[in-house]
Design an enzyme around this catalytic site. Structure first.
Site, PDB file in Angstrom:
ATOM      1  N   SER A   1      13.744  50.415  11.784  1.00 49.24           N
ATOM      2  CA  SER A   1      13.203  51.774  11.843  1.00 49.24           C
ATOM      3  C   SER A   1      12.973  52.318  10.432  1.00 49.24           C
ATOM      4  CB  SER A   1      14.114  52.706  12.647  1.00 49.24           C
ATOM      5  OG  SER A   1      15.318  52.966  11.972  1.00 49.24           O
ATOM      6  N   ASN A   2      13.820  51.938   9.483  1.00 49.02           N
ATOM      7  CA  ASN A   2      13.576  52.364   8.094  1.00 49.02           C
ATOM      8  C   ASN A   2      12.319  51.706   7.536  1.00 49.02           C
ATOM      9  OD1 ASN A   2      15.830  54.160   6.828  1.00 49.02           O
ATOM     10  ND2 ASN A   2      16.886  52.750   8.187  1.00 49.02           N
TER      11      ASN A   2
ATOM     12  N   HIS B   1      22.994  53.277   3.286  1.00 51.91           N
ATOM     13  CA  HIS B   1      24.184  53.088   4.124  1.00 51.91           C
ATOM     14  C   HIS B   1      24.458  54.382   4.893  1.00 51.91           C
ATOM     15  CE1 HIS B   1      27.963  51.277   5.320  1.00 51.91           C
ATOM     16  NE2 HIS B   1      28.520  52.444   5.105  1.00 51.91           N
TER      17      HIS B   1
HETATM   18  C1  GRF Z   1      20.535  51.815   8.914  1.00 54.73           C
HETATM   19  O1  GRF Z   1      21.408  52.733   9.522  1.00 54.73           O
HETATM   20  C2  GRF Z   1      20.998  51.537   7.509  1.00 54.73           C
HETATM   21  O2  GRF Z   1      21.607  52.613   6.906  1.00 54.73           O
HETATM   22  C3  GRF Z   1      21.983  50.417   7.711  1.00 54.73           C
HETATM   23  O3  GRF Z   1      21.434  49.633   8.748  1.00 54.73           O
HETATM   24  C4  GRF Z   1      20.629  50.454   9.580  1.00 54.73           C
HETATM   25  C5  GRF Z   1      19.292  49.810   9.723  1.00 54.73           C
HETATM   26  O4  GRF Z   1      18.523  50.410  10.710  1.00 54.73           O
HETATM   27  N1  GRF Z   1      22.229  49.719   6.490  1.00 54.73           N
HETATM   28  P1  GRF Z   1      17.005  50.009  10.925  1.00 54.73           P
HETATM   29  O5  GRF Z   1      16.953  48.507  11.189  1.00 54.73           O
HETATM   30  O6  GRF Z   1      16.225  50.406   9.728  1.00 54.73           O
HETATM   31  O7  GRF Z   1      16.615  50.774  12.150  1.00 54.73           O
END
Ligand code: GRF
Length: 192
Positions: free
Chosen positions: A15-16, A108
Site C-alpha cells: 500500500s505504501n 515503521h
Molecule cells: C507498513 O506498515 C510499514 O510501516 C511496515 O510494513 C507495512 C507495509 O505495508 N514496515 P504495505 O505493504 O506498504 O501495505
C-alpha cells in the site's frame, strides 16, 4: 542536475508503494521494485504500473552476502541512488549498507524506539499505550534502530479495534512517506 533514481524494497501488500506511485515526481524516480517474497501482492502492482521488478527467493542463496550481491548488481546497473524500504521484512546486510550509506530509508508503524520489529501496531495496541504513530528512519545494521528522520504521533481512541488503529496508522504512513522521500531526494538535488 541529476534526476534521483530510487528503488523500493517490499515484501507484502504494497500500500505504501501504491501511494508513492500516485505521486508523479516519486513515480518518475522509481526505477525498480525489489521483492524477497515470490507471489507477494506488491509484485503484481509494480508490473501493472510498468515498474521493473527484481524478485528473489533468499533461500536459494548460500549467504546474505550472495543474496545482496545480486541486488547490488541490479541497483548498480540501473544507477539507483536510494533504497526505500516499505514493508521489507528483512534486515539489510553489510553489502548494501556499505554501498548505500545514508541512502537506505525505512518506515515503521510505531514511535521508535518503542515497539521495534514485527507486528508493531499489535504490540502497541496490546500494551495499552496512550499514543503510537509512525517513524521514518535511516537504516543501520539493527532492527529499526537507525537515526530518526521524521515521526508523527497519533492518540489511541478508547474502544477502537486493532484493525481501526491500523487503518489510521496507514493513513499517516501514506501521507508522511511520500513527503519525506521528496524532501530527501530534493535536498540532494539542491546540493549538487
Ligand atoms: C507498513 O506498515 C510499514 O510501516 C511496515 O510494513 C507495512 C507495509 O505495508 N514496515 P504495505 O505493504 O506498504 O501495505
Amino acid at each position: 542536475m541529476k534526476q534521483q533514481r530510487a528503488s523500493v524494497f517490499a515484501s507484502g501488500t504494497g500500500s505504501n508503494f501504491d501511494v508513492m506511485m500516485q505521486d508523479e515526481d516519486i513515480a518518475n524516480s522509481i526505477v525498480l521494485l525489489v521483492c524477497d517474497k515470490p507471489g507477494a501482492a506488491v509484485i503484481e502492482k509494480a508490473e501493472s504500473l510498468g515498474v521493473p521488478t527484481l524478485v528473489l527467493d533468499p533461500k536459494i542463496y548460500s549467504s546474505k552476502q550472495e543474496y545482496e550481491k545480486v541486488i547490488y548488481e541490479k541497483l548498480q546497473s540501473l544507477e539507483v541512488d536510494w533504497i526505500f524500504l516499505a514493508g521489507y521484512m528483512r534486515l539489510i546486510g553489510e553489502t548494501l549498507l556499505s554501498q548505500y550509506e545514508g541512502r537506505i530509508i525505512n518506515i515503521h508503524p510505531s514511535i521508535l524506539p518503542s515497539f521495534p520489529g514485527k507486528d508493531a501496531i499489535g504490540q502497541a495496541f496490546r500494551a495499552g499505550v496512550s499514543k503510537t504513530g509512525v517513524t521514518i528512519h535511516y537504516v543501520d545494521e539493527g532492527m529499526d534502530t537507525g537515526p530518526i528522520i521524521a515521526q508523527e504521533e497519533i492518540e489511541m481512541i478508547p474502544g477502537e479495534t486493532e484493525e481501526q488503529l491500523k487503518t489510521r496508522i496507514q493513513a499517516v504512513e501514506h501521507r508522511l512517506y511520500p513527503n519525506v522521500m521528496k524532501q530527501l531526494m530534493q535536498n540532494v538535488t539542491e546540493e549538487l
